[in-house]
Motif scaffolding. Structure first.
Motif, PDB file in Angstrom:
ATOM      1  N   ARG A   1       7.525  -0.061  10.349  1.00 16.16           N
ATOM      2  CA  ARG A   1       6.374  -0.723   9.708  1.00 16.16           C
ATOM      3  C   ARG A   1       6.693  -2.213   9.564  1.00 16.16           C
ATOM      4  O   ARG A   1       7.718  -2.578   8.990  1.00 16.16           O
ATOM      5  N   LEU A   2       5.794  -3.060  10.032  1.00 18.48           N
ATOM      6  CA  LEU A   2       5.861  -4.511   9.838  1.00 18.48           C
ATOM      7  C   LEU A   2       4.665  -4.881   8.984  1.00 18.48           C
ATOM      8  O   LEU A   2       3.514  -4.617   9.364  1.00 18.48           O
ATOM      9  N   ALA A   3       4.920  -5.508   7.834  1.00 20.13           N
ATOM     10  CA  ALA A   3       3.823  -5.762   6.902  1.00 20.13           C
ATOM     11  C   ALA A   3       3.896  -7.155   6.299  1.00 20.13           C
ATOM     12  O   ALA A   3       4.958  -7.770   6.211  1.00 20.13           O
ATOM     13  N   TYR A   4       2.729  -7.618   5.867  1.00 19.93           N
ATOM     14  CA  TYR A   4       2.606  -8.866   5.128  1.00 19.93           C
ATOM     15  C   TYR A   4       2.158  -8.481   3.712  1.00 19.93           C
ATOM     16  O   TYR A   4       1.187  -7.738   3.530  1.00 19.93           O
ATOM     17  N   GLY A   5       2.859  -8.988   2.710  1.00 22.42           N
ATOM     18  CA  GLY A   5       2.516  -8.674   1.324  1.00 22.42           C
ATOM     19  C   GLY A   5       2.426  -9.919   0.475  1.00 22.42           C
ATOM     20  O   GLY A   5       2.954 -10.973   0.822  1.00 22.42           O
ATOM     21  N   TYR A   6       1.762  -9.774  -0.659  1.00 23.16           N
ATOM     22  CA  TYR A   6       1.595 -10.893  -1.589  1.00 23.16           C
ATOM     23  C   TYR A   6       1.357 -10.380  -2.994  1.00 23.16           C
ATOM     24  O   TYR A   6       0.922  -9.250  -3.197  1.00 23.16           O
TER      25      TYR A   6
END
Length: 165
Positions: free
Chosen positions: A158-163
């Motif tokens: 899994r490659l993810a962008y979070g904030y």
């Protein structure tokens, strides 16, 4: 009398120094504030059943930090299993617990259900242990997903962008 006076003066100075050191130590200790995070990821996997060749998916994760090292997570999305015969698609819905082993490395365990969206699939119990690395915005994890009623599992990246919310 002089010895008593010097002793009291020394005791008074020691008390002031001790109180100021304690006050400074309390000021520098930050209070942890709980917060929410959101993340959106792309998944690619290798199914462990010969019926499927590979999988692709997208997901969204909502995370609530209990402490600086532990979090609760809720994840859903869509996963598609590709094969030379008939493909399969499902919607996973999982709840999990994430624990950081350092500042960035973590272990994650999730359980939930996989809801089939193609004719041949029904619903299945789903459990997912994994490991990962998370920075301020990037999350990379490797996990094993087991679909009890589909008689398969997969190793997924899994490659993810979070904030922070």
């Amino acid at each position: 009398m002089r010895v008593k006076h010097k002793f009291l003066r020394t005791l008074f100075l020691f008390g002031i120094i001790s109180a100021s050191a304690t006050a400074l130590a309390q000021e520098t200790k930050p209070e942890y504030l709980h917060h929410w995070r959101a993340g959106f990821g792309l998944n690619g996997g290798i199914p462990l059943n010969n019926n499927y060749n590979f999988s692709l998916g997208i997901d969204g994760r909502l995370q609530y930090d209990l402490t600086m090292k532990t979090s609760l997570a809720a994840t859903t999305g869509y996963t598609h299993l590709f094969s030379s015969g008939s493909d399969a698609g499902f919607i996973p819905a999982k709840l999990g617990f994430k624990s950081f082993l350092g500042n960035q490395f973590y272990v994650l365990g999730e359980v939930g259900g996989a809801f089939g969206v193609t004719k041949e699939l029904g619903n299945s119990f789903l459990w997912t242990p994994g490991i990962g690395v998370a920075t301020k915005h990037i999350d990379i994890s490797l996990r094993y997903e087991n679909y009890n009623d589909y008689d398969t599992g997969q190793i997924s990246l899994r490659l993810a962008y979070g904030y922070k919310l």
